[in-house]
Design an enzyme around this catalytic site. Structure first.
Site, PDB file in Angstrom:
ATOM      1  N   GLN A 251      46.437 -15.779   6.056  1.00 27.50           N
ATOM      2  CA  GLN A 251      45.706 -16.868   6.712  1.00 27.50           C
ATOM      3  C   GLN A 251      44.234 -16.503   6.889  1.00 27.50           C
ATOM      4  O   GLN A 251      43.437 -17.344   7.298  1.00 27.50           O
ATOM      5  CB  GLN A 251      46.331 -17.160   8.090  1.00 27.50           C
TER       6      GLN A 251
ATOM      7  N   ARG B 292      51.416 -21.171  16.214  1.00 27.30           N
ATOM      8  CA  ARG B 292      50.943 -22.550  16.337  1.00 27.30           C
ATOM      9  C   ARG B 292      50.420 -22.814  17.742  1.00 27.30           C
ATOM     10  O   ARG B 292      50.855 -23.742  18.432  1.00 27.30           O
ATOM     11  CB  ARG B 292      52.053 -23.540  15.981  1.00 27.30           C
ATOM     12  N   CYS B 293      49.513 -21.975  18.135  1.00 27.01           N
ATOM     13  CA  CYS B 293      49.047 -22.005  19.502  1.00 27.01           C
ATOM     14  C   CYS B 293      47.768 -21.221  19.536  1.00 27.01           C
ATOM     15  O   CYS B 293      47.667 -20.165  18.962  1.00 27.01           O
ATOM     16  CB  CYS B 293      50.110 -21.366  20.380  1.00 27.01           C
TER      17      CYS B 293
ATOM     18  N   GLU C 254      47.740 -27.689  16.907  1.00 26.91           N
ATOM     19  CA  GLU C 254      48.526 -26.920  17.855  1.00 26.91           C
ATOM     20  C   GLU C 254      48.827 -27.682  19.134  1.00 26.91           C
ATOM     21  O   GLU C 254      49.746 -27.304  19.873  1.00 26.91           O
ATOM     22  CB  GLU C 254      47.805 -25.608  18.143  1.00 26.91           C
TER      23      GLU C 254
END
Lengths: 782, 164
Positions: free
Chosen positions: A220, A368-369, A738
């Site tokens: 990523q 996802r935060c 998110e």
């Protein structure tokens, strides 16, 4: 039917440019990379959570036909590579030398002709372990007699990792002393896993003849990873090229560097062959970064009529055997948890956290935060409902009473954040309108009379996304800016190169739409490239919803830089003074003479054929954007559940989500991101969990027991759109992907607790599995 | 063991180990990398292919079992520039994000519509319940398959993926 031939720009529901290869099965993921002479690998992993390694015998494995190498920790130690730094400033074993510290830890790395032979060889490696007691429950990590996990650190005699606090402890204490009402709730946010559909892997390709190392990897953050590889390996950064091809979902799982990447690179260096490493699903779930695993206490002090005077929280954070927490710098051991005062106007707040080591996989990452915001918001939203219950007040009313008003923007929270606009009351109102809240309450009364177990839960929140600013946020000291490089070619077609990396977010479409809006050329004419460190500008990558806030801003700014030069060329073409030109959004024209103008296609051609004197040829620029502040997307969610009395099964009947991510670049993509985040958040609330037995054996190491939502459990989402432009972003945009994972777990749990409240249930920890719900009902006479 | 199998309409003969999984045969021996390996337990469906027209999870099927049978992968569903309605539907309805589950979803959806050309939403949900998607939350996948129902003809003028 095909895509229409409109010219797309910002704000359009443009169909995705990247879809073509994926629907044909022509995506190019890491495991699809096949190189001549490529070898395969397999990792021998520890069967124990905690054990001393007495000896490792690899001789039988080496004798197996087709095996090229068996690498152990001792081999790496000789090269100074047995340990590697983590993103959190700790060290992590690449291959175990002294001890294994979690079940699934990497012990040896086999390289062979194919993956089957590599697996066979694992069976032939003989490791003699002396099992040790394991620390599995973080609440016992600091207890008397707990085995010391990190005795590799000199003088380490306990499992303590960090203590952190923030806010004004005395002010909070005063608020609690003076309050008419106080509530306190312990809760556990369990360990879960991002579990992208594609596991982690790499193909390391060292070219002996040129000294170049190319690593195709599930990354990523390819640029940051290249720098880290250079720092660890001793290879020059210019000799390393990271290619992050199509990524099959990331969600934070592909931010850290894992031992497999390092072993693959070492093997390729040693053997002179490309070496592929690809995890199985079990390896992914057992050894790569988990998320959450926070024991929390939430406390609120309030007046009798529900006005909040202060909040406190206390955290016990389990970081596993090696601290591989993903965070924007060591200054943030709890990430952005200090956002926990959320969308409420709270005069006093204090939070403290203790971090510990345990015999579990290292982490925890920002699944996802945006860096522990999920935990913070869950804590706040659950505790809000506990307070509403205590006051016998409608949870909606309680939230309304405490919202930061839109007139208070830009709001400075007591925890030190500056919010970039927001209308929390408005968003909640919209969610209630979509839900038909009054009717729902009536429906619930009727349902209860009919013996049904129905619940309604709300969750209102603000996120904080888009790290930098560079002065506050960094990875290994590298400031968290991001970058865009834009080049227009003679025919007016453009290539945009980014420092971020999509894992499914649709960058090839949405970033083209930003350029389209800024330069008045159709998005169809802009090709977006990312993920190759040789061919894109340096950036920090995609996680923490930072692509749009940071790289989207860089894309805007680079387009504007190009437009500045285009203006000079246009002035030359039109034989007019620059000051006499105006930009219409489509072209430069002479003020007062709209018939005289030049669009970007014409200007591009001139940039290569007729540049004014003193001007360089070409039309391109690069921008490194350091955001002055973060962005604060927010939302109001409402969940309706029904519980089966006989089985305890929770069914999400409705889910309403009103999100404000500022200006929407592509509303279709935004909706898609919200759908996916809701499914993950609802899954977290209902079924996802990683647990261990008392010896540290992993109980959820495959998709047979790590349960995620299927199409059967997901509700039909009811989305509402709310747009308050961000004052911290050149386009007024915020990150979005998110928010749904942050906001939805609390809405679901609040709904389930509401459903069970007639039976005296005040709280249940996630995941709300049927057995847990059934037991809660049964214990309370339901 | 020697096998003869028809893959995407073309006869293939190969010498394979008895333990070779079909997913590795199509990906690594035949180079058809559209079929993905997402789990090892038949749960995720990223590896779905058609065996004599029926969807199967190729991560838990031995290649030798396909001897004398027909295997269709995602690459066998389309030809040239033409997409099937299901493929086009995924584009039109934003039924994919990272794209990793997409071939399996499309293969499953295609086989399902052969059997049930006009399904309800609930039937579509059930049909794809053996395929996991971590990105989309399924709603747009359901719409994508529904799109195919409503646009049954092969899309001749599809421009999906074409770049001006």
């Amino acid at each position: 039917m095909g895509a229409t031939r409109e010219r797309h720009t910002l704000g359009d529901r443009m169909l995705r440019k990247e879809d073509g290869r994926f629907v044909r099965g022509k995506g190019n993921y890491v495991d699809d990379v096949q190189l001549p002479g490529m070898l395969h690998s397999a990792v021998l992993r520890s069967p124990f959570a905690h054990a001393r390694i007495e000896s490792i015998d690899t001789s039988a494995a080496l004798e197996l036909e087709g095996v090229h190498a068996v690498i152990t920790g001792a081999d790496l130690e000789a090269q100074g590579l047995a340990w590697m730094p983590t993103l959190a400033g700790d060290t992590q074993a690449v291959l175990a030398t002294d001890k294994v510290r979690f079940q699934g830890q990497e012990v040896a790395f086999v390289v062979a002709d194919d993956r089957y032979i590599a697996q066979d060889a694992l069976e032939l490696i003989d490791v003699d372990y002396e099992p040790l007691g394991a620390v599995v429950d973080s609440r016992k990590a600091l207890g008397e007699g707990a085995p010391v996990i990190r005795d590799d650190k000199e003088g380490k005699e306990d499992n303590f990792l960090f203590f952190w606090d923030a806010g004004d402890k005395e002010a909070a204490e005063r608020a609690f002393q003076e309050a008419e009402v106080t509530v306190r709730r312990e809760m556990f946010y369990p360990r879960i896993h991002p579990a992208p559909m594609e596991t982690c892997g790499s193909v390391a390709d060292y070219d002996v003849s040129t000294g170049q190392m190319t690593i195709h990897m599930t990354s990523q953050a390819p640029h940051a990873h290249r720098t880290l590889f250079a720092m660890v390996s001793g290879l020059g950064e210019h000799q390393i090229r990271i290619i992050s091809p199509d990524i099959g979902g990331g969600f934070g799982n592909k931010v850290p560097i894992y031992p497999g990447y390092v072993c693959g690179a070492v093997a390729s260096l040693v053997l002179g062959h490309p070496v592929k490493w690809m995890e199985s699903r079990s390896e992914n779930l057992m050894s790569t970064s988990f998320a959450r695993d926070y024991h929390m206490v939430g406390e609120i002090a309030a007046t009798k009529d529900g006005r909040i005077l202060g909040v406190r929280s206390e955290i016990l954070a389990d970081h596993g055997a090696f601290n591989a927490h993903a965070q924007p710098g060591e200054e943030f051991p709890t990430g952005f948890f200090p956002i926990f005062t959320s969308c409420y106007d709270i005069p006093a707040a204090y939070a403290e956290a203790t971090g510990v080591y345990s015999n579990k996989a290292p982490g925890g990452i920002a699944y996802r935060c945006s860096f522990r915001v999920t935990e913070a918001i869950y804590l706040m939203e659950r505790t809000m409902d506990v307070l509403a219950d205590e006051l016998d007040m409608d949870p909606v009313e309680l939230r309304r009473k405490n919202f930061i008003k839109k007139e208070q923007m830009p709001y400075h929270s007591v925890m030190g954040w500056e919010y970039d606009g927001g209308d929390y009351e408005g968003a909640l109102q919209e969610a209630l309108r979509i839900a038909g809240y009054e009717d729902l309450l009536a429906e619930q009364r009727k349902a209860r009379e009919d013996g049904k177990i129905m619940g309604i839960g709300v969750s209102t929140f603000t996120e904080i996304v888009g790290a930098g600013p560079g002065k506050q946020c960094h990875i290994a000291g590298i400031e968290m800016f991001d970058s865009a490089e834009l080049r227009l070619h003679p025919t007016g077609k453009a290539i945009l190169k980014l420092g971020v990396k999509s894992q499914g977010q649709g960058h090839e479409t949405t970033f083209a739409q930003i350029v389209a809006m800024e330069l008045g050329i159709p998005a169809e004419n802009i090709e977006v490239r990312e993920g190759d460190t040789d061919n894109t500008p340096y950036g920090l990558g995609t996680y923490g919803s930072r692509s749009t806030p940071v790289c989207g801003a860089a894309t805007s700014m680079v387009s504007r830089k190009v437009r500045e030069k285009a203006k000079r060329i246009a002035a030359h073409m039109l034989e007019a003074a620059e000051d006499d030109l105006e930009w219409t959004g489509e072209r430069f024209q002479v003020k007062g003479s709209p018939e005289q103008g030049k669009n970007m296609e014409e200007i591009s051609f001139a940039a290569y054929t007729d540049v004014p004197e003193g001007e360089e040829a070409g039309l391109e620029s690069v921008n490194y954007y350091d955001p002055p502040e973060m962005t604060y997307p927010f939302g109001a969610y409402l969940c309706v559940v029904e519980i089966d009395r006989g089985t305890g099964q929770v069914e999400v009947k409705r889910f309403i989500a009103v999100d404000d991510c500022g200006v929407r670049i592509n509303p279709m993509v935004v909706d898609g991101q919200i759908h996916g985040g809701l499914a993950q958040g609802i899954g977290t609330a209902l079924m996802e969990v990683i647990e261990f037995d008392e010896d540290g054996n992993h109980l959820n190491s495959s998709f047979m027991d790590y349960l995620m939502l299927t199409s059967m459990e997901t509700p039909k989402y009811e989305l509402g759109e709310f747009v308050t432009p961000s004052t911290h972003h050149p386009l007024g945009a915020r990150g979005v992907a998110e928010s749904p994972t942050v906001g939805s777990p609390a809405a679901v749990v609040n709904a389930v607790v509401d459903a069970l409240s007639p039976y005296g249930v005040q709280h249940l920890d996630m995941p709300l599995t049927p057995d847990k719900v059934w037991r809660a009902l049964r214990e309370n006479g339901g | 063991m020697r096998i003869e199998v028809s893959v995407n309409g073309a006869p293939r003969a190969a010498e394979v180990e008895p333990r070779l999984l079909l997913v590795h045969f199509v990906r690594e021996h035949l180079g058809l990398t559209g079929t993905h390996w997402g789990c090892d337990t038949s749960n995720c469906g990223a590896c779905t292919v058609l065996l004599d027209g029926e969807p199967v999870k190729s991560c838990t099927l031995l290649t030798v079992r396909t001897d004398g049978h027909e295997v269709t992968t995602i690459e066998g569903l389309w030809s040239g520039t033409e997409l099937t309605p299901v493929q086009e539907g995924f584009h039109q309805e934003h039924g994919l994000q990272c794209g990793f589950c997409t071939p399996g979803m499309i293969v499953t959806g295609t086989a399902f519509l052969e059997r049930n050309p006009d399904p309800t939403e609930a039937e579509i949900r059930e049909a794809i319940s053996g395929n996991l998607c971590r990105c989309t939350g399924y709603e747009n996948i359901i719409k994508s398959i529904r799109w195919a129902v409503e646009h049954p003809a092969r899309s001749r003028e599809s421009r999906v993926g074409s770049r001006e």
